[in-house]
Design a protein around this motif. Sequence first.
Motif, PDB file in Angstrom:
ATOM      1  N   GLY A  57       0.823  -1.202   0.000  1.00 43.58           N
ATOM      2  CA  GLY A  57       0.000   0.000   0.000  1.00 43.58           C
ATOM      3  C   GLY A  57       0.859   1.256   0.000  1.00 43.58           C
ATOM      4  N   VAL A  58       1.910   1.241   0.814  1.00 45.09           N
ATOM      5  CA  VAL A  58       2.850   2.365   0.838  1.00 45.09           C
ATOM      6  C   VAL A  58       3.449   2.550  -0.554  1.00 45.09           C
ATOM      7  CG1 VAL A  58       5.030   3.208   1.775  1.00 45.09           C
ATOM      8  CG2 VAL A  58       3.360   2.134   3.301  1.00 45.09           C
ATOM      9  N   GLY A  59       3.827   1.435  -1.179  1.00 46.17           N
ATOM     10  CA  GLY A  59       4.405   1.489  -2.525  1.00 46.17           C
ATOM     11  C   GLY A  59       3.462   2.097  -3.549  1.00 46.17           C
ATOM     12  N   ALA A  60       2.181   1.775  -3.440  1.00 42.55           N
ATOM     13  CA  ALA A  60       1.188   2.347  -4.371  1.00 42.55           C
ATOM     14  C   ALA A  60       1.085   3.852  -4.192  1.00 42.55           C
ATOM     15  CB  ALA A  60      -0.173   1.684  -4.163  1.00 42.55           C
ATOM     16  N   LEU A  61       1.104   4.319  -2.943  1.00 46.16           N
ATOM     17  CA  LEU A  61       1.040   5.755  -2.695  1.00 46.16           C
ATOM     18  C   LEU A  61       2.289   6.457  -3.221  1.00 46.16           C
ATOM     19  CD1 LEU A  61      -0.501   5.863   0.900  1.00 46.16           C
ATOM     20  CD2 LEU A  61      -1.665   6.217  -1.296  1.00 46.16           C
ATOM     21  N   VAL A  62       3.449   5.848  -3.024  1.00 40.80           N
ATOM     22  CA  VAL A  62       4.696   6.435  -3.523  1.00 40.80           C
ATOM     23  C   VAL A  62       4.680   6.486  -5.053  1.00 40.80           C
ATOM     24  CG1 VAL A  62       7.200   6.103  -3.699  1.00 40.80           C
ATOM     25  CG2 VAL A  62       6.060   5.845  -1.489  1.00 40.80           C
ATOM     26  N   SER A  63       4.190   5.429  -5.689  1.00 37.31           N
ATOM     27  CA  SER A  63       4.084   5.426  -7.158  1.00 37.31           C
ATOM     28  C   SER A  63       3.175   6.544  -7.643  1.00 37.31           C
ATOM     29  CB  SER A  63       3.546   4.080  -7.655  1.00 37.31           C
ATOM     30  OG  SER A  63       4.460   3.055  -7.378  1.00 37.31           O
ATOM     31  N   GLY A  64       2.047   6.717  -6.956  1.00 36.71           N
ATOM     32  CA  GLY A  64       1.132   7.801  -7.308  1.00 36.71           C
ATOM     33  C   GLY A  64       1.773   9.163  -7.120  1.00 36.71           C
ATOM     34  N   TYR A  65       2.480   9.328  -6.022  1.00 38.35           N
ATOM     35  CA  TYR A  65       3.173  10.582  -5.737  1.00 38.35           C
ATOM     36  C   TYR A  65       4.199  10.889  -6.831  1.00 38.35           C
ATOM     37  CZ  TYR A  65       6.295  13.862  -3.355  1.00 38.35           C
ATOM     38  OH  TYR A  65       7.080  14.940  -3.042  1.00 38.35           O
ATOM     39  N   ASN A  66       4.972   9.883  -7.210  1.00 36.93           N
ATOM     40  CA  ASN A  66       6.007  10.078  -8.228  1.00 36.93           C
ATOM     41  C   ASN A  66       5.403  10.437  -9.587  1.00 36.93           C
ATOM     42  OD1 ASN A  66       8.126   9.664  -6.443  1.00 36.93           O
ATOM     43  ND2 ASN A  66       8.212   7.475  -6.851  1.00 36.93           N
ATOM     44  N   LEU A  67       4.346   9.737  -9.985  1.00 36.66           N
ATOM     45  CA  LEU A  67       3.706  10.048 -11.263  1.00 36.66           C
ATOM     46  C   LEU A  67       3.074  11.443 -11.221  1.00 36.66           C
ATOM     47  CD1 LEU A  67       2.988   9.286 -14.129  1.00 36.66           C
ATOM     48  CD2 LEU A  67       0.953   8.110 -13.241  1.00 36.66           C
ATOM     49  N   ALA A  68       2.501  11.802 -10.087  1.00 42.70           N
ATOM     50  CA  ALA A  68       1.913  13.137  -9.945  1.00 42.70           C
ATOM     51  C   ALA A  68       2.987  14.206 -10.151  1.00 42.70           C
ATOM     52  CB  ALA A  68       1.259  13.288  -8.574  1.00 42.70           C
ATOM     53  N   ARG A  69       4.134  14.013  -9.579  1.00 43.84           N
ATOM     54  CA  ARG A  69       5.228  14.980  -9.769  1.00 43.84           C
ATOM     55  C   ARG A  69       5.601  15.090 -11.237  1.00 43.84           C
ATOM     56  NH1 ARG A  69      10.092  14.815  -5.766  1.00 43.84           N
ATOM     57  NH2 ARG A  69      10.543  16.538  -7.159  1.00 43.84           N
ATOM     58  N   GLU A  70       5.639  13.952 -11.928  1.00 40.28           N
ATOM     59  CA  GLU A  70       5.993  13.952 -13.353  1.00 40.28           C
ATOM     60  C   GLU A  70       4.950  14.681 -14.197  1.00 40.28           C
ATOM     61  OE1 GLU A  70       6.678   9.946 -14.694  1.00 40.28           O
ATOM     62  OE2 GLU A  70       8.077   9.556 -13.058  1.00 40.28           O
TER      63      GLU A  70
END
Length: 111
Positions: A57-70
């Motif tokens: 779950g933490v990984g999914a949030l981090v992935s979302g955060y990273n894509l949002a930044r991009e």
Amino acid sequence: MTTRRQADGTIVIDVRGSLDAATVDAVRETLMGTLQRERPVVLIVDLTFVVFMDSMGVGALVSGYNLARETGTRFVLSNPSEFVHHQLRVTGLAEMFGLPPSSSPTQTFTP
């Protein structure tokens, strides 16, 4: 999990229950799909009713955060439950997500 668009264009994704191996694919797909298709200025992930979150779950949030930044989207975690906030603190990610060091309502912060 529900997704809604607010009048100002902000998209809110309400996540409920557990964010773990059984549910993480749907959450990740919703986060990534929303960011790629909609490209909102702000994406709020409401975690008020998340009662459990593991490393996936933490990984999914981090992935979302990273894509949002991009994509230039502001990624906001809203109302994390005490359990979720604790998980983000122990992984050292609370600050990255802009969360205070404690979710205790009695603690005050000085900028």
